[in-house]
Design a protein around this motif. Structure first.
Motif, PDB file in Angstrom:
ATOM      1  N   ILE A 162       0.859  -1.188   0.000  1.00 48.37           N
ATOM      2  CA  ILE A 162       0.000   0.000   0.000  1.00 48.37           C
ATOM      3  C   ILE A 162       0.891   1.232   0.000  1.00 48.37           C
ATOM      4  O   ILE A 162       1.686   1.432   0.919  1.00 48.37           O
ATOM      5  CB  ILE A 162      -0.912   0.005   1.233  1.00 48.37           C
ATOM      6  CG1 ILE A 162      -1.808  -1.228   1.204  1.00 48.37           C
ATOM      7  CG2 ILE A 162      -1.742   1.282   1.293  1.00 48.37           C
ATOM      8  CD1 ILE A 162      -2.552  -1.476   2.489  1.00 48.37           C
ATOM      9  N   THR A 163       0.773   2.039  -1.018  1.00 45.06           N
ATOM     10  CA  THR A 163       1.605   3.235  -1.135  1.00 45.06           C
ATOM     11  C   THR A 163       0.835   4.513  -0.846  1.00 45.06           C
ATOM     12  O   THR A 163       1.424   5.585  -0.794  1.00 45.06           O
ATOM     13  CB  THR A 163       2.227   3.324  -2.533  1.00 45.06           C
ATOM     14  OG1 THR A 163       1.181   3.328  -3.502  1.00 45.06           O
ATOM     15  CG2 THR A 163       3.155   2.147  -2.794  1.00 45.06           C
ATOM     16  N   SER A 164      -0.482   4.415  -0.654  1.00 44.68           N
ATOM     17  CA  SER A 164      -1.273   5.614  -0.411  1.00 44.68           C
ATOM     18  C   SER A 164      -2.481   5.286   0.458  1.00 44.68           C
ATOM     19  O   SER A 164      -3.134   4.264   0.276  1.00 44.68           O
ATOM     20  CB  SER A 164      -1.736   6.206  -1.742  1.00 44.68           C
ATOM     21  OG  SER A 164      -2.470   7.380  -1.524  1.00 44.68           O
ATOM     22  N   CYS A 165      -2.760   6.171   1.412  1.00 40.73           N
ATOM     23  CA  CYS A 165      -3.948   6.088   2.255  1.00 40.73           C
ATOM     24  C   CYS A 165      -4.492   7.497   2.442  1.00 40.73           C
ATOM     25  O   CYS A 165      -3.734   8.462   2.497  1.00 40.73           O
ATOM     26  CB  CYS A 165      -3.619   5.526   3.636  1.00 40.73           C
ATOM     27  SG  CYS A 165      -3.138   3.814   3.669  1.00 40.73           S
ATOM     28  N   ALA A 166      -5.811   7.607   2.546  1.00 39.63           N
ATOM     29  CA  ALA A 166      -6.434   8.914   2.757  1.00 39.63           C
ATOM     30  C   ALA A 166      -7.728   8.750   3.538  1.00 39.63           C
ATOM     31  O   ALA A 166      -8.424   7.747   3.391  1.00 39.63           O
ATOM     32  CB  ALA A 166      -6.723   9.593   1.420  1.00 39.63           C
ATOM     33  N   TRP A 167      -8.041   9.736   4.367  1.00 43.74           N
ATOM     34  CA  TRP A 167      -9.304   9.762   5.105  1.00 43.74           C
ATOM     35  C   TRP A 167     -10.344  10.508   4.296  1.00 43.74           C
ATOM     36  O   TRP A 167     -10.041  11.513   3.643  1.00 43.74           O
ATOM     37  CB  TRP A 167      -9.137  10.515   6.415  1.00 43.74           C
ATOM     38  CG  TRP A 167      -8.385   9.777   7.459  1.00 43.74           C
ATOM     39  CD1 TRP A 167      -7.034   9.786   7.639  1.00 43.74           C
ATOM     40  CD2 TRP A 167      -8.911   8.914   8.461  1.00 43.74           C
ATOM     41  NE1 TRP A 167      -6.700   8.991   8.685  1.00 43.74           N
ATOM     42  CE2 TRP A 167      -7.833   8.451   9.224  1.00 43.74           C
ATOM     43  CE3 TRP A 167     -10.206   8.515   8.796  1.00 43.74           C
ATOM     44  CZ2 TRP A 167      -8.006   7.599  10.295  1.00 43.74           C
ATOM     45  CZ3 TRP A 167     -10.364   7.659   9.874  1.00 43.74           C
ATOM     46  CH2 TRP A 167      -9.275   7.201  10.612  1.00 43.74           C
ATOM     47  N   ASN A 168     -11.585  10.070   4.380  1.00 45.72           N
ATOM     48  CA  ASN A 168     -12.703  10.866   3.889  1.00 45.72           C
ATOM     49  C   ASN A 168     -12.880  11.981   4.928  1.00 45.72           C
ATOM     50  O   ASN A 168     -13.071  11.703   6.100  1.00 45.72           O
ATOM     51  CB  ASN A 168     -13.959  10.007   3.816  1.00 45.72           C
ATOM     52  CG  ASN A 168     -15.167  10.766   3.327  1.00 45.72           C
ATOM     53  OD1 ASN A 168     -15.309  11.957   3.565  1.00 45.72           O
ATOM     54  ND2 ASN A 168     -16.059  10.072   2.666  1.00 45.72           N
ATOM     55  N   ILE A 219     -11.803   5.336   5.158  1.00 43.49           N
ATOM     56  CA  ILE A 219     -10.482   5.563   4.582  1.00 43.49           C
ATOM     57  C   ILE A 219     -10.415   4.871   3.226  1.00 43.49           C
ATOM     58  O   ILE A 219     -11.172   3.939   2.952  1.00 43.49           O
ATOM     59  CB  ILE A 219      -9.346   5.054   5.483  1.00 43.49           C
ATOM     60  CG1 ILE A 219      -9.491   3.540   5.736  1.00 43.49           C
ATOM     61  CG2 ILE A 219      -9.276   5.831   6.778  1.00 43.49           C
ATOM     62  CD1 ILE A 219      -8.291   2.925   6.409  1.00 43.49           C
ATOM     63  N   ALA A 220      -9.495   5.335   2.413  1.00 38.51           N
ATOM     64  CA  ALA A 220      -9.200   4.690   1.134  1.00 38.51           C
ATOM     65  C   ALA A 220      -7.735   4.286   1.175  1.00 38.51           C
ATOM     66  O   ALA A 220      -6.891   5.005   1.725  1.00 38.51           O
ATOM     67  CB  ALA A 220      -9.449   5.643  -0.026  1.00 38.51           C
ATOM     68  N   SER A 221      -7.428   3.122   0.629  1.00 38.24           N
ATOM     69  CA  SER A 221      -6.038   2.663   0.584  1.00 38.24           C
ATOM     70  C   SER A 221      -5.779   2.003  -0.758  1.00 38.24           C
ATOM     71  O   SER A 221      -6.658   1.408  -1.351  1.00 38.24           O
ATOM     72  CB  SER A 221      -5.760   1.695   1.728  1.00 38.24           C
ATOM     73  OG  SER A 221      -6.592   0.545   1.635  1.00 38.24           O
ATOM     74  N   GLY A 222      -4.543   2.134  -1.226  1.00 36.87           N
ATOM     75  CA  GLY A 222      -4.213   1.518  -2.500  1.00 36.87           C
ATOM     76  C   GLY A 222      -2.745   1.499  -2.757  1.00 36.87           C
ATOM     77  O   GLY A 222      -1.941   1.976  -2.002  1.00 36.87           O
TER      78      GLY A 222
END
Length: 87
Positions: free
Chosen positions: A72-78, A84-87
């Motif tokens: 996983i190189t990226s995570c973000a909160w709504n 959260i989104a992860s990818g």
């Protein structure tokens, strides 16, 4: 060193270090994202695990594994919810 360091930019001083014996980002530049309320951080690791950190308690709040087949190189909160989104 598998530590997430929190730095106060006004003072240019580290004020917290988040560690867990099982945590290893395994990434050259791990992505960390603050929760909208500022109480948690989320980050990913090379083994596909999403890590949720309790900043005030300086501990892991949750580990979410088995959802990604690669790192996983990226995570973000709504910003308006607890998603959260992860990818």
């Amino acid at each position: 060193d598998n530590t997430i360091k929190l730095i106060d930019l006004r003072l240019l001083k580290e004020y917290a270090a988040l560690r867990d014996a099982k945590y290893s980002s395994g990434l050259a530049t791990p992505n960390v994202s603050w929760s909208p309320d500022g109480q948690n951080l989320v980050c990913g690791s090379a083994d596909g695990t999403v890590w949720l950190w309790d900043v005030l308690g300086k501990k892991v709040a949750a580990r979410l594994s088995g959802r990604h087949e690669t790192g996983i190189t990226s995570c973000a909160w709504n910003p308006t919810s607890s998603q959260i989104a992860s990818g």
